[in-house]
Design an enzyme around this catalytic site. Structure first.
Site, short mmCIF file in Angstrom:
data_model
loop_
_atom_site.label_atom_id
_atom_site.label_comp_id
_atom_site.label_asym_id
_atom_site.label_seq_id
_atom_site.Cartn_x
_atom_site.Cartn_y
_atom_site.Cartn_z
N ASP A 150 74.07 33.31 -29.44
CA ASP A 150 73.76 34.69 -29.91
C ASP A 150 72.86 35.59 -29.16
O ASP A 150 71.69 35.98 -29.46
CB ASP A 150 73.09 34.28 -31.33
N TYR A 180 77.37 41.52 -29.28
CA TYR A 180 76.76 42.34 -30.71
C TYR A 180 77.15 43.49 -30.64
O TYR A 180 76.79 44.40 -31.19
CB TYR A 180 75.39 42.25 -31.02
N ASN A 210 81.43 34.97 -34.46
CA ASN A 210 82.19 35.92 -35.34
C ASN A 210 81.91 37.35 -34.99
O ASN A 210 82.74 38.15 -35.31
CB ASN A 210 81.29 35.66 -36.73
N HIS A 309 73.47 30.93 -43.54
CA HIS A 309 74.84 30.55 -43.07
C HIS A 309 75.31 29.06 -43.75
O HIS A 309 75.74 28.46 -42.99
CB HIS A 309 75.17 30.57 -41.73
#
Length: 436
Positions: A150, A180, A210, A309
């Protein structure tokens, strides 16, 4: 490199937790960075250069130019190309469109065969003004992975990258959520320029998260367009068990001593799916006498005591956990949750000495900030902290590896969690799957 007694590792983790974590003030998010093209660059200037492994002795060089240019790479073990003629490799280029955006030319060239533990110098395309270098990984243990998930492109991302670069490593593993960009395709370009100093000098092996989906019903219904075009991985490099998708694949390092499985949390993983069928064949081909370590990466964690999450990886866990357990996978890395957490060896929600160690490391520096709220701590959770940082897995030999998580503490890397791991292949009790 020998492993210390296990009580030392346990004492270190507890002491650090008590002395460091309680006093640490968690930082707020930082601004999103925009990394422009250099002022002296033109349409032929190679940008966003990154490399990835292809098989045991080849490397994929990927870069982008604004204009059409040759997909060629000159490379040599000498930095003086004029004095010692370099080798030349040729590849291909492509581009993609996303609504009103059109990418530059994305070049893909595979070079090799290459020698292990060797520095190579290279130039991309027809523009000789930029010269890069990389070091090939070793062909045997010990082997060093940097692990960061991330990432994004914020001030904290930059801090993480500086910490990763401060200590040498052989391969970087990224369990999803790269840029991102989230539909803003120019942020893919900015991310490529931000990570280029590191990603052009050591192989970066990534899987999707995602934030790579970028699917818009009717307007842009195809997912993963930018990710697949910009970050091509060696999914089809193994002739014995090739994957049919860039979203899941595997590769070996250290002469086959470590097998790394990159799984797709957002590709179909259910019974009968291409991904599960491929995984069965991939795991069946393992010889744990030759490959004492097996590592897997996913994006949405299967085990998670953070409030963020919750349960998002459960369906995939139910579909695939038994396969990894039967193959005695040693470690599973995940991202998605913007915090750090290390679990004990676990299977089917219980502590199990023959299950993998699950580690969530979705704290690379993303713009959404940290996930600081936790549920009650389960017994299987060993250490957890909502801080930005990165990890290192140093596989010392066939039996022991050192895992270290480094917190970004006021822009300084601070060791906050550390543990010695023992390979399941070396545990007599785990050599054969338990009867069901």
């Amino acid at each position: 490199m020998s492993a210390p007694p296990l009580p030392s590792a346990a004492f270190f983790a507890m002491a650090c937790f008590l002395a460091c974590a309680a006093a640490y003030q968690r930082p707020p998010p930082r601004e999103t960075l925009s990394v422009p093209l250099a002022d002296d660059a033109d349409g032929l200037t190679p940008q966003q250069v990154h490399i990835s492994l292809v098989g045991s002795d080849e490397m994929r060089i990927t870069w982008i130019t604004d204009d059409d240019s040759p997909s060629t790479v000159e490379y040599s073990t000498s930095s003086n190309f004029e004095q010692r003629g370099p080798k030349l490799a040729t590849g291909s280029s492509s581009s993609y469109s996303y609504i009103l955006y059109r990418s530059g030319q994305i070049h893909d060239v595979v070079i090799g065969p290459l020698s292990p533990s060797t520095v190579y110098y290279y130039r991309c395309g027809s523009n000789p003004t930029r010269k890069f270098s990389f070091k090939t990984p070793p062909s045997s243990l010990p082997f060093r992975f940097a692990v960061a998930g991330d990432l994004g492109q914020t001030g904290w991302t930059n801090s993480t990258l500086q910490h990763v670069a401060a200590r040498d490593y052989d391969v970087l593993l990224l369990p999803g959520d790269l840029s991102y960009a989230d539909y803003r395709q120019s942020l893919w370009d900015s991310f490529g320029r931000l990570v280029e100093p590191l990603a052009s000098s050591r192989p970066w092996m990534v899987t999707q998260g995602n934030h790579e989906i970028e699917k818009i019903p009717v307007v842009h219904p195809q997912p993963f367009v930018a990710y697949n075009a910009r970050w091509r991985m060696p999914y089809d490099a193994d002739p014995t068990t090739p994957s049919d998708s860039n979203l899941y694949y595997s590769f070996d390092v250290a002469g086959g001593a470590v097998h790394v499985i990159m799984l797709g949390s957002y590709a179909d993983f259910g019974p009968g799916s291409s991904q599960q069928t491929w995984l069965v064949f991939d795991l069946a081909g393992l010889d744990r006498n030759r490959t004492p370590w097996v590592v897997a990466l996913i994006h949405a964690p299967w085990y998670n005591s953070n409030a963020a999450h919750q349960g998002e990886g459960e369906e995939m866990r139910q579909a695939m956990e038994a396969l990894l357990y039967g193959a005695r996978v040693d470690v599973v890395f995940a991202g998605h949750v913007h915090a750090y957490e290390r679990f004990t060896r676990v299977y089917d929600n219980r502590s199990d000495p023959c299950g993998p160690v699950h580690i969530t490391i979705g704290d690379g520096g993303n713009r959404e900030g940290l996930a600081s709220k936790y549920l009650d701590k389960p017994e299987i959770s060993v250490f957890r902290e909502a801080s930005f940082g990165h990890g290192r897995l140093e596989v010392a030999n066939a039996t022991h590896a050192l895992w270290t998580w480094n917190r970004n503490d006021d822009d300084k890397p601070v060791v906050a969690d550390q543990a010695w791991l023992t390979s399941l292949a070396s545990n007599p009790a785990c050599r054969k799957p338990k009867p069901t």
